[in-house]
Design a protein around this motif. Structure first.
Motif, PDB file in Angstrom:
ATOM      1  N   ASP A  21       0.824  -1.212   0.000  1.00 64.58           N
ATOM      2  CA  ASP A  21       0.000   0.000   0.000  1.00 64.58           C
ATOM      3  C   ASP A  21       0.857   1.261   0.000  1.00 64.58           C
ATOM      4  OD1 ASP A  21       0.912  -0.591   2.572  1.00 64.58           O
ATOM      5  OD2 ASP A  21      -0.844   0.309   3.549  1.00 64.58           O
ATOM      6  N   ARG A  22       1.979   1.228   0.706  1.00 65.61           N
ATOM      7  CA  ARG A  22       2.889   2.385   0.690  1.00 65.61           C
ATOM      8  C   ARG A  22       3.604   2.490  -0.654  1.00 65.61           C
ATOM      9  NH1 ARG A  22       3.870   6.019   1.690  1.00 65.61           N
ATOM     10  NH2 ARG A  22       5.866   6.269   2.753  1.00 65.61           N
ATOM     11  N   GLN A  23       3.915   1.368  -1.268  1.00 60.65           N
ATOM     12  CA  GLN A  23       4.514   1.412  -2.597  1.00 60.65           C
ATOM     13  C   GLN A  23       3.566   2.078  -3.591  1.00 60.65           C
ATOM     14  OE1 GLN A  23       5.481  -2.693  -3.409  1.00 60.65           O
ATOM     15  NE2 GLN A  23       7.530  -2.511  -2.535  1.00 60.65           N
ATOM     16  N   ASP A  24       2.294   1.723  -3.512  1.00 59.12           N
ATOM     17  CA  ASP A  24       1.312   2.335  -4.414  1.00 59.12           C
ATOM     18  C   ASP A  24       1.238   3.844  -4.199  1.00 59.12           C
ATOM     19  OD1 ASP A  24       0.755  -0.132  -5.479  1.00 59.12           O
ATOM     20  OD2 ASP A  24      -1.103  -0.417  -4.364  1.00 59.12           O
ATOM     21  N   GLU A  25       1.306   4.283  -2.957  1.00 61.07           N
ATOM     22  CA  GLU A  25       1.287   5.713  -2.661  1.00 61.07           C
ATOM     23  C   GLU A  25       2.485   6.413  -3.296  1.00 61.07           C
ATOM     24  OE1 GLU A  25       1.104   6.316   1.512  1.00 61.07           O
ATOM     25  OE2 GLU A  25      -0.818   5.282   1.773  1.00 61.07           O
ATOM     26  N   ARG A  26       3.654   5.803  -3.198  1.00 60.15           N
ATOM     27  CA  ARG A  26       4.865   6.399  -3.776  1.00 60.15           C
ATOM     28  C   ARG A  26       4.752   6.499  -5.294  1.00 60.15           C
ATOM     29  NH1 ARG A  26       9.603   5.636  -0.640  1.00 60.15           N
ATOM     30  NH2 ARG A  26      10.734   6.680  -2.323  1.00 60.15           N
ATOM     31  N   LEU A  27       4.193   5.472  -5.916  1.00 66.84           N
ATOM     32  CA  LEU A  27       4.046   5.499  -7.373  1.00 66.84           C
ATOM     33  C   LEU A  27       2.992   6.509  -7.811  1.00 66.84           C
ATOM     34  CD1 LEU A  27       4.305   1.702  -8.279  1.00 66.84           C
ATOM     35  CD2 LEU A  27       6.061   3.458  -8.516  1.00 66.84           C
ATOM     36  N   HIS A  28       1.896   6.610  -7.078  1.00 65.14           N
ATOM     37  CA  HIS A  28       0.865   7.605  -7.408  1.00 65.14           C
ATOM     38  C   HIS A  28       1.448   9.019  -7.338  1.00 65.14           C
ATOM     39  CE1 HIS A  28      -2.592   5.125  -8.044  1.00 65.14           C
ATOM     40  NE2 HIS A  28      -2.553   4.584  -6.835  1.00 65.14           N
ATOM     41  N   ALA A  29       2.377   9.237  -6.429  1.00 65.21           N
ATOM     42  CA  ALA A  29       2.959  10.570  -6.260  1.00 65.21           C
ATOM     43  C   ALA A  29       3.822  10.983  -7.446  1.00 65.21           C
ATOM     44  CB  ALA A  29       3.783  10.611  -4.972  1.00 65.21           C
ATOM     45  N   ILE A  30       4.309  10.002  -8.223  1.00 63.83           N
ATOM     46  CA  ILE A  30       5.187  10.347  -9.352  1.00 63.83           C
ATOM     47  C   ILE A  30       4.591   9.953 -10.701  1.00 63.83           C
ATOM     48  CG2 ILE A  30       7.260  10.116  -7.925  1.00 63.83           C
ATOM     49  CD1 ILE A  30       7.753   7.401  -9.369  1.00 63.83           C
TER      50      ILE A  30
END
Length: 219
Positions: free
Chosen positions: A132-141
């Motif tokens: 879930d944190r990985q998805d957040e990081r990818l959404h940010a970029i």
């Protein structure tokens, strides 16, 4: 001489992938138990682990079939960035560098190698995060050139001919029912009697009977 780095992957996701020895001799890795140390051409081992994790979030394995990790997408991306494409050998790279219309394509100065290296720096520690944190990081970029390139490369690595390093064991082609680069089905005419026909995928190397080097092998 730079020390060569390796990425350790499950052997089951490397079935049929064509690798090269340090002497540039082709060897085909067949599916087996355990792990395989894959020689990296562009990425460091740490960068490769980040790419594996990011590609898995872009194209994850689920109930419908395998994902980017099983298809060895990281091997495809590593080869492309190490070859002519990565250093922009075939793109016009003279000034002016300007923002242009989307249909004009990428117009900036940075090469794919430079875009990737800078993007991976922004994903430091990514592989150790929960999904879930990985998805957040990818959404940010996701609006960046790096993410757009990584997403495009992930799809290419899933469905390319295995000679380029991805689509290990042709699992991407099996996922979508693509039979491979066959020019004709003449020999099948009149043999199916109206029944559905699905052919096991064959690669270009399978059709020709010997290993084929991709354009990423050019010097």
């Amino acid at each position: 001489m730079k020390r060569r780095e390796f990425l350790t992957l499950p052997a089951s996701c490397m079935g049929g992938v064509l690798l090269y020895t340090l002497a540039r001799e082709p060897i085909r890795v067949q599916a087996q138990q355990g792990t395989v140390r894959v020689p990296l051409r562009f990425f460091t081992a740490g960068e490769a682990r980040t790419v594996v994790a990011a590609c898995e979030r872009i194209f994850p394995a689920d109930d419908s079939g395998p994902g980017a990790t099983e298809a060895a997408v990281v091997v495809y991306i590593d080869r492309q960035l190490a070859g002519p494409y990565g250093r922009d050998q075939y793109r016009y790279t003279k000034a002016p560098f300007v923002e242009s219309l989307a249909e004009h394509g990428y117009q900036a100065r940075a090469t794919p190698r430079e875009i990737c290296r800078e993007g991976l720096r922004q994903l430091a520690g990514f592989a150790e995060l929960p999904p879930d944190r990985q998805d957040e990081r990818l959404h940010a970029i996701e609006a960046t050139q790096f993410f757009q390139m990584l997403r495009h490369h992930t799809i290419e690595g899933m469905f390319c001919d295995p000679l380029h390093g991805g689509n290990a064991g042709m699992i991407g082609w099996q996922l979508i029912g693509y039979p491979g680069p066959l020019m004709s089905y003449r020999e099948q005419i009149g043999k199916q009697d109206g029944t559905a026909w699905k052919r096991k995928p064959v690669s270009l190397s399978d059709l020709l009977g010997h290993p084929i080097a991709g354009w990423e092998e050019e010097r």
